[in-house]
Motif scaffolding. Structure first.
Motif, mmCIF file in Angstrom:
data_model
loop_
_atom_site.group_PDB
_atom_site.id
_atom_site.type_symbol
_atom_site.label_atom_id
_atom_site.label_comp_id
_atom_site.label_asym_id
_atom_site.label_seq_id
_atom_site.Cartn_x
_atom_site.Cartn_y
_atom_site.Cartn_z
ATOM 1 N N UNK A 21 -12.360 -23.173 3.739
ATOM 2 C CA UNK A 21 -12.953 -23.650 4.299
ATOM 3 C C UNK A 21 -13.798 -24.467 4.177
ATOM 4 N N UNK A 22 -14.000 -23.868 2.651
ATOM 5 C CA UNK A 22 -15.487 -24.840 1.561
ATOM 6 C C UNK A 22 -14.518 -25.484 1.160
ATOM 7 N N UNK A 32 -12.807 -31.684 -14.728
ATOM 8 C CA UNK A 32 -13.567 -31.805 -13.445
ATOM 9 C C UNK A 32 -12.308 -31.058 -12.993
ATOM 10 N N UNK A 33 -12.287 -29.905 -11.871
ATOM 11 C CA UNK A 33 -12.119 -29.315 -10.652
ATOM 12 C C UNK A 33 -12.373 -29.831 -9.227
ATOM 13 N N UNK A 34 -11.298 -29.940 -8.230
ATOM 14 C CA UNK A 34 -12.366 -30.100 -6.867
ATOM 15 C C UNK A 34 -11.280 -29.174 -6.118
ATOM 16 N N UNK A 39 -6.564 -29.185 5.711
ATOM 17 C CA UNK A 39 -7.527 -29.887 6.744
ATOM 18 C C UNK A 39 -8.264 -30.917 6.694
ATOM 19 N N UNK A 40 -8.997 -31.054 4.917
ATOM 20 C CA UNK A 40 -9.667 -32.159 4.367
ATOM 21 C C UNK A 40 -8.938 -33.116 3.720
ATOM 22 N N UNK A 45 -13.723 -39.907 5.406
ATOM 23 C CA UNK A 45 -15.456 -39.755 4.837
ATOM 24 C C UNK A 45 -15.486 -38.149 3.057
ATOM 25 N N UNK A 46 -14.755 -37.879 3.853
ATOM 26 C CA UNK A 46 -14.801 -36.304 2.875
ATOM 27 C C UNK A 46 -15.043 -37.334 1.686
#
Length: 198
Positions: A21-22, A32-34, A39-40, A45-46
């Protein structure tokens, strides 16, 4: 994610989509690890918020002094470049031995001054934590310390010896450290901004 990749195309990026969820973004070993919840994935906006978070991480990373400890031909040993062929074939084992041989006399000296005994010294490999002292008086040091200038290794050794007596970072603990190392604050700050890559 094209906007983000375009903005910082010079940094390697790994994007992971998960069922969590996070979400989070972090820099690890220059990458850089994302991590993005499914669901996003298409939420604009995210993406904008993530870009802002990324910018802050980049700025924070610039404050650190990154040092490459091991290259193809050389290794940083007590802040001096040494050709690899001078180290025996089992590099990790040899570095552990070198660090233990260097740090043990320091620990012995200050534990005697403090009148507190330690059970043993162990060197281990970890990505982040540099040292620790257990409640049963075992001292552990990160192998990466062997790459640092000796003044930092001495600070770390004194720091952990003082934990033999004080198991927290109370005022009494820091007063004990300062007794042995009056300029510890300066050394502590320098060490905090130093990142060893290998």
């Amino acid at each position: 994610m094209s906007k983000i990749n375009k903005a910082y195309s010079n940094m390697e990026t790994q994007i992971i989509y998960t069922h969590n969820k996070n979400w989070y973004a972090k820099i690890k070993d220059g990458k850089l690890i994302i991590e993005i919840p499914f669901f996003l994935r298409f939420n604009e906006n995210f993406k904008r918020n993530l870009l802002e978070k990324w910018k802050k991480l980049i700025e924070k990373q610039k404050k650190y002094n990154h040092v490459q400890a091991i290259t193809e031909n050389n290794i940083l040993l007590f802040w001096e470049n040494v050709e690899k062929f001078e180290i025996k074939w089992n590099l990790e084992k040899e570095l552990k031995k070198i660090l233990i041989e260097y740090i043990t006399p320091i620990v012995d000296e200050y534990s005697e001054k403090l009148w507190y005994e330690y059970k043993n010294i162990r060197v281990w490999k970890a990505k982040t934590k540099r040292w620790s002292c257990s409640f049963d008086q075992k001292l552990m040091f990160n192998i990466n310390l062997v790459h640092l200038p000796t003044k930092y290794i001495r600070y770390v050794a004194i720091h952990e010896v003082c934990h033999l007596k004080h198991k927290n970072h109370s005022e009494m603990f820091w007063a004990e450290v300062e007794k042995f190392l009056p300029d510890y604050k300066k050394i502590k700050k320098e060490l905090k901004n130093l990142i060893i890559n290998n």
